[in-house]
Write a protein that holds these residues in place. Structure first.
Motif, short mmCIF file in Angstrom:
data_model
loop_
_atom_site.label_atom_id
_atom_site.label_comp_id
_atom_site.label_asym_id
_atom_site.label_seq_id
_atom_site.Cartn_x
_atom_site.Cartn_y
_atom_site.Cartn_z
N THR A 1 -5.58 -16.45 7.58
CA THR A 1 -4.84 -15.86 8.68
C THR A 1 -3.59 -16.68 9.01
OG1 THR A 1 -6.10 -17.07 10.36
CG2 THR A 1 -6.92 -14.89 9.74
N CYS A 2 -2.61 -15.99 9.58
CA CYS A 2 -1.43 -16.63 10.19
C CYS A 2 -1.40 -16.25 11.66
CB CYS A 2 -0.14 -16.14 9.53
SG CYS A 2 0.05 -16.52 7.78
N THR A 3 -0.99 -17.18 12.49
CA THR A 3 -0.86 -16.92 13.91
C THR A 3 0.61 -17.03 14.30
OG1 THR A 3 -3.07 -17.79 14.38
CG2 THR A 3 -1.52 -17.68 16.22
N ILE A 4 1.14 -15.98 14.92
CA ILE A 4 2.52 -15.98 15.39
C ILE A 4 2.50 -15.68 16.88
CG2 ILE A 4 4.85 -15.03 15.11
CD1 ILE A 4 4.03 -14.12 12.33
N GLU A 5 3.13 -16.54 17.67
CA GLU A 5 3.02 -16.43 19.12
C GLU A 5 4.34 -16.78 19.77
OE1 GLU A 5 0.76 -19.41 21.92
OE2 GLU A 5 -0.68 -17.94 21.14
N ASN A 6 4.70 -16.03 20.83
CA ASN A 6 5.89 -16.35 21.63
C ASN A 6 7.12 -16.56 20.75
OD1 ASN A 6 4.91 -16.25 24.26
ND2 ASN A 6 4.21 -18.36 24.24
N SER A 7 7.40 -15.61 19.87
CA SER A 7 8.50 -15.76 18.93
C SER A 7 9.35 -14.50 18.89
CB SER A 7 7.98 -16.10 17.53
OG SER A 7 7.36 -17.37 17.53
N THR A 8 10.59 -14.66 18.40
CA THR A 8 11.57 -13.57 18.38
C THR A 8 12.11 -13.37 16.97
OG1 THR A 8 12.23 -13.98 20.67
CG2 THR A 8 13.80 -12.81 19.27
N PHE A 9 12.10 -12.11 16.51
CA PHE A 9 12.68 -11.73 15.22
C PHE A 9 13.76 -10.70 15.47
CE2 PHE A 9 8.56 -13.43 14.37
CZ PHE A 9 8.62 -14.02 13.12
N GLY B 1 10.88 -9.50 2.72
CA GLY B 1 10.84 -10.47 3.80
C GLY B 1 12.21 -10.99 4.20
N GLY B 2 12.96 -10.21 4.97
CA GLY B 2 14.28 -10.66 5.40
C GLY B 2 14.20 -11.89 6.29
N GLY B 3 13.21 -11.91 7.19
CA GLY B 3 13.02 -13.08 8.05
C GLY B 3 12.06 -14.07 7.44
N LEU B 4 10.79 -13.66 7.31
CA LEU B 4 9.76 -14.52 6.74
C LEU B 4 8.96 -13.79 5.67
CD1 LEU B 4 8.14 -16.13 9.94
CD2 LEU B 4 9.98 -17.08 8.51
N TYR B 5 8.55 -14.53 4.66
CA TYR B 5 7.57 -14.06 3.68
C TYR B 5 6.35 -14.94 3.87
CZ TYR B 5 5.67 -12.62 -0.89
OH TYR B 5 4.89 -12.11 -1.90
N LEU B 6 5.18 -14.31 4.17
CA LEU B 6 3.98 -15.07 4.52
C LEU B 6 2.85 -14.82 3.53
CD1 LEU B 6 3.81 -14.40 8.39
CD2 LEU B 6 4.78 -16.39 7.22
N ASP B 7 2.18 -15.90 3.13
CA ASP B 7 0.89 -15.84 2.44
C ASP B 7 -0.11 -16.54 3.34
OD1 ASP B 7 1.46 -14.78 -0.37
OD2 ASP B 7 2.90 -16.43 -0.25
N GLY C 1 11.60 -6.04 6.87
CA GLY C 1 12.86 -6.59 7.37
C GLY C 1 12.68 -7.89 8.11
N ALA C 2 11.65 -7.98 8.96
CA ALA C 2 11.38 -9.22 9.70
C ALA C 2 10.35 -10.08 8.97
CB ALA C 2 10.91 -8.91 11.11
N ILE C 3 9.20 -9.45 8.61
CA ILE C 3 8.11 -10.19 7.96
C ILE C 3 7.51 -9.36 6.84
CG2 ILE C 3 5.82 -11.21 8.27
CD1 ILE C 3 6.48 -11.74 11.17
N PHE C 4 7.32 -9.99 5.70
CA PHE C 4 6.54 -9.41 4.62
C PHE C 4 5.27 -10.24 4.50
CE2 PHE C 4 4.97 -8.89 0.35
CZ PHE C 4 5.25 -7.57 0.01
N GLY C 5 4.12 -9.61 4.76
CA GLY C 5 2.85 -10.32 4.67
C GLY C 5 2.18 -10.02 3.36
N GLY D 1 8.97 -0.65 6.32
CA GLY D 1 8.67 -1.73 7.25
C GLY D 1 9.90 -2.45 7.74
N GLY D 2 10.66 -1.78 8.61
CA GLY D 2 11.85 -2.41 9.16
C GLY D 2 11.54 -3.73 9.83
N ALA D 3 10.36 -3.81 10.47
CA ALA D 3 9.92 -5.07 11.07
C ALA D 3 8.81 -5.70 10.22
CB ALA D 3 9.43 -4.84 12.49
N LEU D 4 7.70 -4.97 10.00
CA LEU D 4 6.53 -5.54 9.35
C LEU D 4 6.12 -4.76 8.11
CD1 LEU D 4 4.16 -6.28 12.38
CD2 LEU D 4 5.71 -7.85 11.22
N PHE D 5 5.80 -5.49 7.05
CA PHE D 5 5.19 -4.90 5.87
C PHE D 5 4.02 -5.79 5.49
CE2 PHE D 5 4.24 -4.04 1.52
CZ PHE D 5 4.57 -2.71 1.31
N GLY D 6 2.83 -5.18 5.36
CA GLY D 6 1.66 -5.95 4.99
C GLY D 6 0.41 -5.13 5.21
N GLY D 7 -0.65 -5.53 4.58
CA GLY D 7 -1.87 -4.73 4.64
C GLY D 7 -2.69 -4.95 5.88
N SER D 8 -2.49 -6.09 6.58
CA SER D 8 -3.37 -6.40 7.70
C SER D 8 -2.64 -7.20 8.76
CB SER D 8 -4.59 -7.19 7.20
OG SER D 8 -5.47 -7.49 8.27
#
Length: 662
Positions: free
Chosen positions: A504-512, A494-500, A522-526, A547-554
């Motif tokens: 659910t998490c909601t991400i809207e109108n955002s820039t990574f 999770g270079g940008g964010l690490y999320l648990d 690189g951007a988010i590890f879910g 996962g240069g941008a996203l890593f996660g199962g869902s």
């Protein structure tokens, strides 16, 4: 669960008074209201506050110029059909245009020369009209003493050897911006997430009627002992130190034991000795610090919270701490909260404040434990956690739940809005900029904020945002809107964010952009749950693994753009996404050609979105503006009503990514 009291004396449907166009011009200076009769036994000053569509804030400070009164009654009329929805400093009623505010048990006696403060929020037409016909116990307030009475007394020195005075005309509290009225009585709805407007700020705590001044007009009289005496008495504490900037050295912790509001007027620095905390609020009390600078405060380097938390300002149990317009520099603590700490079942509110160079084992600048936290329009720079005490999480902010853990919990809220986290460092663990840990039932909201150039030896370079489980089958929520996560770095996931996410998490109108992980995401590890991304831009992020941008199962992706993301695994896999999610209207592109690795959804569009670099394109955060003729233009469907900058989107044919091209 017992919820913390806001110490606001509300009256059913009452709220605070309107700000007038005349009053707006006098913002912060106070406006002397015109007399209503030839003779009066009181003077009144109106201090305007925030105003918004359909609502406004104001306060009245009334000074008794005649004989002492008890059980006082302040009356006025509204000339334009306004209605009061909340009052503090008194209890009140309204009949037609007439408002009556009656003293409470703690401020009922008003001696000659003494003052009382009444604040309010009002709603309705005629915004900009000042209260008229103000009277104290039926006597119009003209600013002069009644016939046959002695003239108003001059300020007198309190009977003590140190210079703490009781002035004849205490200044009004500093003006504030849009308050957050309770949902049941709100005069205006809060700003929509990501709409580009200023973040809705919490209503400030009411200023107590009791008032004392530190100093007698010279720097020499503004001493530690004078400050200690004033704080010990509680109430509203201000300073008269000769007009210039003054530093007061605090060599031993000062403790407030009752409701206290300390306002430095932007000129007072409280300097710790590097070995002692500066302010401590007693359990179950309220402390507000406004327009003050705190430097070199230091809680002990121990695990014990009572001694080792909150280097500048601390509340251990059931305390309400408010921070407005203040600066915290180079404060430190052991257990947590190098600058500010609030413990179990308290409340912490921070608005328009700056935190620089603070450090602790957990939450380099701020730590809140099982308590609601609100941070608006504030800046956190170069704060850090230390690799001590088996901690190291949360370079600038660390939290551990937003409400006490009880089976009947409804949860609390951790809310960051309009705030910036830059160059903060976590020594190890989680969250280079912030570690926002909550429990099922809690809500975490990150809105119109920036995480930039934060680092961690661990997970979540910009931040770790997590909702953990409880034993009571509840769920929590994480919402991230209008936010930029730029050039953060983690040595793990999770270079940008690490999320648990729970669930659910909601991400809207955002820039990574430009985030880097030495492992995955690189951007988010879910790590858990599902995150739903709508109108999000992922550009030039990198993971050494997958996962240069996203890593996660869902994950669910709608109207989202991936460009220039990369992964360092030897198989050329997962340049953007580590697995294929669901959703629609997604562009996925490499740096100079098609990203032929794992598709982020089943059907992606492989085309260069032609985005610019992060820049100030309007709005509160940096964004990536599409070039003229970019394929993102008009390619979306079902977008949010506004983009990351607050620009309105069309009802159909909206643009992909975080920015709507005008």
């Amino acid at each position: 669960m017992r919820k913390p009291s806001r110490r606001v004396l509300a009256i059913g449907s009452l709220t605070t008074l309107a700000v007038t166009s005349v009053a707006a011009a006098a913002l912060g200076a106070g406006l002397q209201l015109p007399g209503q009769a030839a003779t009066s036994g009181c003077a009144v000053t109106y201090a305007p506050g925030a105003q918004w569509q359909g609502g406004y804030v104001g306060s009245l400070v009334v000074r008794n110029l005649g004989e002492p009164v008890s059980n006082w009654r302040l009356t006025w009329t509204f000339p334009g059909g306004q209605r009061v929805v909340q009052v503090w400093g008194a209890s009140g009623t309204q009949s037609g245009a007439a408002v009556t505010a009656t003293s409470t048990s703690w401020n009922g006696t008003l001696g000659r020369g003494a003052s009382a403060s009444v604040g309010f929020i009002a709603a309705g037409p005629g915004q900009g009209a000042a209260p008229a016909g103000v009277a104290l116990n039926g006597v119009a307030c003209t600013g002069s003493a009644p016939a046959g009475s002695a003239s108003a007394p001059k300020p007198t020195v309190t009977a003590t050897a140190i210079p703490v005075t009781t002035p004849s005309t205490p200044p009004a509290p500093p003006p504030i911006s849009s308050p957050a009225a309770s949902p049941a009585t709100s005069a205006a709805p809060p700003a929509a997430a990501g709409d580009g407007a200023d973040c809705t700020k919490p209503a400030p705590l009411p200023v107590p009627a009791k008032h004392s001044v530190v100093g007698l007009g010279t720097t020499a009289t503004c001493t530690e002992s004078a400050l200690r005496s004033a704080v010990a008495g509680g109430g509203y504490v201000t300073f008269d130190c000769g007009g210039g900037a003054v530093t007061i050295s605090v060599t031993q912790e000062i403790k407030s034991t009752s409701t206290t509001v300390i306002d430095g007027g932007g000129k007072i620095t409280l300097k710790g000795g590097g070995s002692n905390r500066i302010l401590l609020a007693a359990n179950g009390t309220t402390l507000s610090v406004r327009n003050l600078r705190f430097v070199n405060g230091a809680a002990q380097q121990v695990v014990d919270r009572a001694a080792g938390a909150g280097g500048a300002v601390s509340g251990i149990y059931k305390t309400r701490i408010e921070v407005i317009g203040s600066v915290f520099e180079n404060n430190s603590a052991g257990f947590g909260g190098g600058a500010v700490y609030v413990g179990t079942d308290g409340v912490l509110t921070i608005d328009r404040s700056t935190f620089t160079g603070n450090s602790s084992w957990y939450g380099g600048a701020v730590y809140s434990l099982l308590s609601p936290l609100t941070v608006t329009n504030s800046t956190f720079t170069d704060n850090k956690t230390l690799n001590q005490g088996s901690a190291g999480d949360g370079g600038a902010i660390g939290t551990d739940g937003a409400a006490p853990l009880t089976p009947d919990r409804t949860g609390g809220e951790i809310r960051l809005c309009g705030s910036t986290f830059t160059h903060n460092t976590a020594a190890r663990g989680s969250g280079g900029g912030a570690y926002l840990w909550a429990y099922a039932g809690d809500r975490v909201v990150v809105d119109r904020s920036t995480f930039k150039d934060n680092t961690i030896d661990g997970i979540g370079g910009g931040a770790r945002v997590s909702v953990g489980p409880t034993d009571w089958g509840k769920t929590g929520s994480i919402t991230i809107t209008g936010t930029s996560v730029l050039s953060n770095t983690s040595t793990a996931n999770g270079g940008g964010l690490y999320l648990d996410c729970a669930p659910t998490c909601t991400i809207e109108n955002s820039t990574f952009y430009g985030n880097t992980s030495k492992a995955y995401g690189g951007a988010i590890f879910g790590a858990a749950g599902t995150h739903h991304d709508t109108n999000v831009t992922f550009a030039d992020n990198h993971a050494n693994g997958h996962g240069g941008a996203l890593f996660g199962g869902s994950f669910v992706l709608d109207n989202t753009v991936f460009v220039g993301n990369s992964a360092g695994n030897p198989w050329g896999q997962a340049m953007s996404c580590a697995s294929t999610g669901t959703g629609s209207h997604v562009i996925q592109w490499g740096t100079t050609s098609r990203d032929g690795s794992t598709s982020c959804i089943q059907q992606v569009t492989a085309v260069d979105p032609r985005l610019g670099k992060p820049a100030d394109n309007g709005g509160p955060t940096l964004t990536l503006m599409p070039a003229s003729g970019s394929p993102v233009i008009g390619a979306g469907s079902g977008c949010p009503a506004r983009d990351q900058r607050g620009v309105a989107r069309p009802g159909s044919g909206c643009d992909l990514g975080a920015v709507q091209v005008k």
